[in-house]
Design a protein around this motif. Structure first.
Motif, PDB file in Angstrom:
ATOM      1  N   TYR A 146       4.850  -3.505  -2.752  1.00  0.00           N
ATOM      2  CA  TYR A 146       5.499  -4.822  -2.764  1.00  0.00           C
ATOM      3  C   TYR A 146       5.474  -5.440  -4.161  1.00  0.00           C
ATOM      4  O   TYR A 146       5.112  -6.601  -4.342  1.00  0.00           O
ATOM      5  N   GLY A 147       5.813  -4.625  -5.168  1.00  0.00           N
ATOM      6  CA  GLY A 147       5.937  -5.120  -6.529  1.00  0.00           C
ATOM      7  C   GLY A 147       4.641  -5.165  -7.327  1.00  0.00           C
ATOM      8  O   GLY A 147       4.636  -5.595  -8.469  1.00  0.00           O
ATOM      9  N   THR A 148       3.532  -4.714  -6.737  1.00  0.00           N
ATOM     10  CA  THR A 148       2.245  -4.753  -7.427  1.00  0.00           C
ATOM     11  C   THR A 148       1.672  -3.339  -7.539  1.00  0.00           C
ATOM     12  O   THR A 148       1.593  -2.639  -6.533  1.00  0.00           O
ATOM     13  N   PRO A 149       1.265  -2.909  -8.741  1.00  0.00           N
ATOM     14  CA  PRO A 149       0.601  -1.603  -8.854  1.00  0.00           C
ATOM     15  C   PRO A 149      -0.735  -1.660  -8.107  1.00  0.00           C
ATOM     16  O   PRO A 149      -1.594  -2.466  -8.434  1.00  0.00           O
ATOM     17  N   THR A 150      -0.872  -0.805  -7.100  1.00  0.00           N
ATOM     18  CA  THR A 150      -2.029  -0.857  -6.208  1.00  0.00           C
ATOM     19  C   THR A 150      -2.703   0.508  -6.136  1.00  0.00           C
ATOM     20  O   THR A 150      -2.031   1.532  -5.973  1.00  0.00           O
ATOM     21  N   PRO A 151      -4.052   0.543  -6.243  1.00  0.00           N
ATOM     22  CA  PRO A 151      -4.767   1.821  -6.106  1.00  0.00           C
ATOM     23  C   PRO A 151      -4.565   2.426  -4.716  1.00  0.00           C
ATOM     24  O   PRO A 151      -4.395   1.697  -3.732  1.00  0.00           O
ATOM     25  N   LEU A 152      -4.600   3.743  -4.644  1.00  0.00           N
ATOM     26  CA  LEU A 152      -4.387   4.438  -3.373  1.00  0.00           C
ATOM     27  C   LEU A 152      -5.360   4.004  -2.285  1.00  0.00           C
ATOM     28  O   LEU A 152      -4.975   3.874  -1.124  1.00  0.00           O
ATOM     29  N   ASP A 153      -6.620   3.800  -2.647  1.00  0.00           N
ATOM     30  CA  ASP A 153      -7.612   3.481  -1.623  1.00  0.00           C
ATOM     31  C   ASP A 153      -7.407   2.089  -1.018  1.00  0.00           C
ATOM     32  O   ASP A 153      -8.094   1.724  -0.068  1.00  0.00           O
ATOM     33  N   GLN A 154      -6.443   1.318  -1.553  1.00  0.00           N
ATOM     34  CA  GLN A 154      -6.150   0.007  -0.986  1.00  0.00           C
ATOM     35  C   GLN A 154      -4.905   0.014  -0.099  1.00  0.00           C
ATOM     36  O   GLN A 154      -4.549  -0.999   0.478  1.00  0.00           O
ATOM     37  N   VAL A 155      -4.245   1.172   0.004  1.00  0.00           N
ATOM     38  CA  VAL A 155      -3.083   1.283   0.889  1.00  0.00           C
ATOM     39  C   VAL A 155      -3.289   2.347   1.965  1.00  0.00           C
ATOM     40  O   VAL A 155      -2.394   2.611   2.759  1.00  0.00           O
ATOM     41  N   GLY A 156      -4.462   2.929   1.999  1.00  0.00           N
ATOM     42  CA  GLY A 156      -4.757   3.946   3.000  1.00  0.00           C
ATOM     43  C   GLY A 156      -6.143   4.517   2.785  1.00  0.00           C
ATOM     44  O   GLY A 156      -6.837   4.156   1.838  1.00  0.00           O
ATOM     45  N   SER A 157      -6.530   5.425   3.692  1.00  0.00           N
ATOM     46  CA  SER A 157      -7.842   6.057   3.525  1.00  0.00           C
ATOM     47  C   SER A 157      -7.680   7.311   2.676  1.00  0.00           C
ATOM     48  O   SER A 157      -6.717   8.059   2.813  1.00  0.00           O
ATOM     49  N   VAL A 158      -8.623   7.494   1.776  1.00  0.00           N
ATOM     50  CA  VAL A 158      -8.628   8.650   0.888  1.00  0.00           C
ATOM     51  C   VAL A 158      -9.973   9.339   1.082  1.00  0.00           C
ATOM     52  O   VAL A 158     -11.018   8.770   0.765  1.00  0.00           O
ATOM     53  N   ILE A 159      -9.941  10.556   1.645  1.00  0.00           N
ATOM     54  CA  ILE A 159     -11.201  11.263   1.913  1.00  0.00           C
ATOM     55  C   ILE A 159     -11.131  12.694   1.403  1.00  0.00           C
ATOM     56  O   ILE A 159     -10.063  13.293   1.351  1.00  0.00           O
ATOM     57  N   ALA A 160     -12.299  13.205   1.046  1.00  0.00           N
ATOM     58  CA  ALA A 160     -12.418  14.615   0.684  1.00  0.00           C
ATOM     59  C   ALA A 160     -12.766  15.356   1.970  1.00  0.00           C
ATOM     60  O   ALA A 160     -13.872  15.238   2.484  1.00  0.00           O
ATOM     61  N   ALA A 161     -11.803  16.090   2.504  1.00  0.00           N
ATOM     62  CA  ALA A 161     -12.008  16.790   3.770  1.00  0.00           C
ATOM     63  C   ALA A 161     -12.997  17.941   3.607  1.00  0.00           C
ATOM     64  O   ALA A 161     -13.791  18.216   4.506  1.00  0.00           O
ATOM     65  N   ASP A 162     -12.932  18.614   2.466  1.00  0.00           N
ATOM     66  CA  ASP A 162     -13.889  19.681   2.142  1.00  0.00           C
ATOM     67  C   ASP A 162     -13.953  19.814   0.627  1.00  0.00           C
ATOM     68  O   ASP A 162     -13.450  18.946  -0.082  1.00  0.00           O
ATOM     69  N   ALA A 163     -14.542  20.882   0.129  1.00  0.00           N
ATOM     70  CA  ALA A 163     -14.758  21.022  -1.317  1.00  0.00           C
ATOM     71  C   ALA A 163     -13.465  21.164  -2.114  1.00  0.00           C
ATOM     72  O   ALA A 163     -13.456  20.955  -3.324  1.00  0.00           O
ATOM     73  N   THR A 164     -12.341  21.506  -1.438  1.00  0.00           N
ATOM     74  CA  THR A 164     -11.098  21.728  -2.172  1.00  0.00           C
ATOM     75  C   THR A 164      -9.914  20.910  -1.649  1.00  0.00           C
ATOM     76  O   THR A 164      -8.804  21.093  -2.116  1.00  0.00           O
ATOM     77  N   THR A 165     -10.142  20.022  -0.673  1.00  0.00           N
ATOM     78  CA  THR A 165      -9.033  19.290  -0.061  1.00  0.00           C
ATOM     79  C   THR A 165      -9.290  17.786  -0.025  1.00  0.00           C
ATOM     80  O   THR A 165     -10.372  17.348   0.360  1.00  0.00           O
ATOM     81  N   ILE A 166      -8.278  17.026  -0.431  1.00  0.00           N
ATOM     82  CA  ILE A 166      -8.306  15.564  -0.289  1.00  0.00           C
ATOM     83  C   ILE A 166      -7.163  15.180   0.645  1.00  0.00           C
ATOM     84  O   ILE A 166      -6.047  15.697   0.523  1.00  0.00           O
ATOM     85  N   VAL A 167      -7.462  14.268   1.573  1.00  0.00           N
ATOM     86  CA  VAL A 167      -6.455  13.791   2.515  1.00  0.00           C
ATOM     87  C   VAL A 167      -6.232  12.299   2.274  1.00  0.00           C
ATOM     88  O   VAL A 167      -7.187  11.516   2.234  1.00  0.00           O
ATOM     89  N   VAL A 168      -4.966  11.922   2.088  1.00  0.00           N
ATOM     90  CA  VAL A 168      -4.583  10.523   1.934  1.00  0.00           C
ATOM     91  C   VAL A 168      -3.815  10.133   3.192  1.00  0.00           C
ATOM     92  O   VAL A 168      -2.766  10.706   3.489  1.00  0.00           O
ATOM     93  N   ASN A 169      -4.364   9.174   3.926  1.00  0.00           N
ATOM     94  CA  ASN A 169      -3.751   8.728   5.177  1.00  0.00           C
ATOM     95  C   ASN A 169      -3.351   7.267   5.016  1.00  0.00           C
ATOM     96  O   ASN A 169      -4.179   6.378   5.157  1.00  0.00           O
ATOM     97  N   PRO A 170      -2.061   6.994   4.696  1.00  0.00           N
ATOM     98  CA  PRO A 170      -1.646   5.611   4.437  1.00  0.00           C
ATOM     99  C   PRO A 170      -1.656   4.777   5.719  1.00  0.00           C
ATOM    100  O   PRO A 170      -1.426   5.293   6.807  1.00  0.00           O
ATOM    101  N   TRP A 171      -1.921   3.488   5.560  1.00  0.00           N
ATOM    102  CA  TRP A 171      -1.922   2.589   6.703  1.00  0.00           C
ATOM    103  C   TRP A 171      -0.497   2.271   7.142  1.00  0.00           C
ATOM    104  O   TRP A 171      -0.267   1.920   8.287  1.00  0.00           O
ATOM    105  N   GLU A 172       0.446   2.389   6.216  1.00  0.00           N
ATOM    106  CA  GLU A 172       1.858   2.186   6.538  1.00  0.00           C
ATOM    107  C   GLU A 172       2.595   3.488   6.221  1.00  0.00           C
ATOM    108  O   GLU A 172       2.643   3.918   5.083  1.00  0.00           O
ATOM    109  N   LYS A 173       3.185   4.106   7.257  1.00  0.00           N
ATOM    110  CA  LYS A 173       3.818   5.423   7.090  1.00  0.00           C
ATOM    111  C   LYS A 173       4.988   5.392   6.098  1.00  0.00           C
ATOM    112  O   LYS A 173       5.308   6.403   5.477  1.00  0.00           O
ATOM    113  N   ASN A 174       5.630   4.221   5.918  1.00  0.00           N
ATOM    114  CA  ASN A 174       6.753   4.154   4.985  1.00  0.00           C
ATOM    115  C   ASN A 174       6.309   4.311   3.532  1.00  0.00           C
ATOM    116  O   ASN A 174       7.132   4.451   2.639  1.00  0.00           O
ATOM    117  N   LEU A 175       5.002   4.307   3.275  1.00  0.00           N
ATOM    118  CA  LEU A 175       4.497   4.484   1.912  1.00  0.00           C
ATOM    119  C   LEU A 175       4.305   5.951   1.531  1.00  0.00           C
ATOM    120  O   LEU A 175       4.001   6.252   0.375  1.00  0.00           O
TER     121      LEU A 175
END
Length: 185
Positions: free
Chosen positions: A45-74
């Motif tokens: 919405y016009g503001t540069p925003t870090p990823l962790d503020q628009v969804g969950s960011v987790i390290a699923a394992d030693a080689t995988t990161i999963v970004v799950n946005p709270w709004e699917k349109n993002l």
């Protein structure tokens, strides 16, 4: 008043080390961490925003990161931001979340991480030396204004140099430890 100069000098030098260590979190070592995405920002919405503020960011394992946005349109915005950040992987968008699969680091990648780390260390050392210069300038000003003697000024500048040496040594120790961590296979 000299003690105040010493305290300020030490506080700022410690801040330089803390800044360097925060920068280190953006480096990739053997195990992937979500902090590699700390500098990735999306237009929310016009503001540069870090990823962790628009969804969950987790390290699923030693080689995988999963970004799950709270709004699917993002999803497409996040995907574009990750590609633009050039972190060494392509995002995989499955319609619900974005997965980042990091391959094991090659020797060249590890050496590149060490180069970046050493640059960050040099920047910290420059900052520490700038603090030394600022403290010495304050001491010289006190001497010029006849608030301290020439001997006091010389002694104070020697103390500032000892403080500087202590913090430069800390940086060198941290760099050595971090290099060993990165190069460890």
């Amino acid at each position: 008043m000299l003690n105040k100069i010493y305290e300020t000098c030490e506080t700022k030098m410690q801040g330089s080390i803390e800044h360097m260590q925060r920068d280190f979190k953006t480096l990739r070592t053997g195990k992937v961490t979500v902090s590699v995405l700390d500098n990735v920002k999306i237009d929310y919405y016009g503001t540069p925003t870090p990823l962790d503020q628009v969804g969950s960011v987790i390290a699923a394992d030693a080689t995988t990161i999963v970004v799950n946005p709270w709004e699917k349109n993002l999803l497409s915005d996040i995907e574009s931001a990750i590609q633009a950040a050039n972190i060494g992987v392509n995002p995989n968008n499955d319609g619900d979340q974005i997965k980042l699969f990091f391959p094991p680091m090659t020797v060249e990648q590890r050496q590149e991480s060490v180069k970046k780390m050493k640059t960050m260390g040099e920047n910290a050392k420059v900052s520490i030396r700038n603090e030394r210069r600022d403290a010495n300038d304050k001491i010289k000003k006190l001497e010029k204004e006849k608030e301290i003697t020439q001997d006091d000024s010389k002694s104070a500048q020697d103390n500032v140099q000892k403080i500087t040496d202590k913090y430069i040594s800390k940086v060198d120790t941290i760099l050595k430890d971090k290099e060993a961590e990165i190069l460890k296979v």
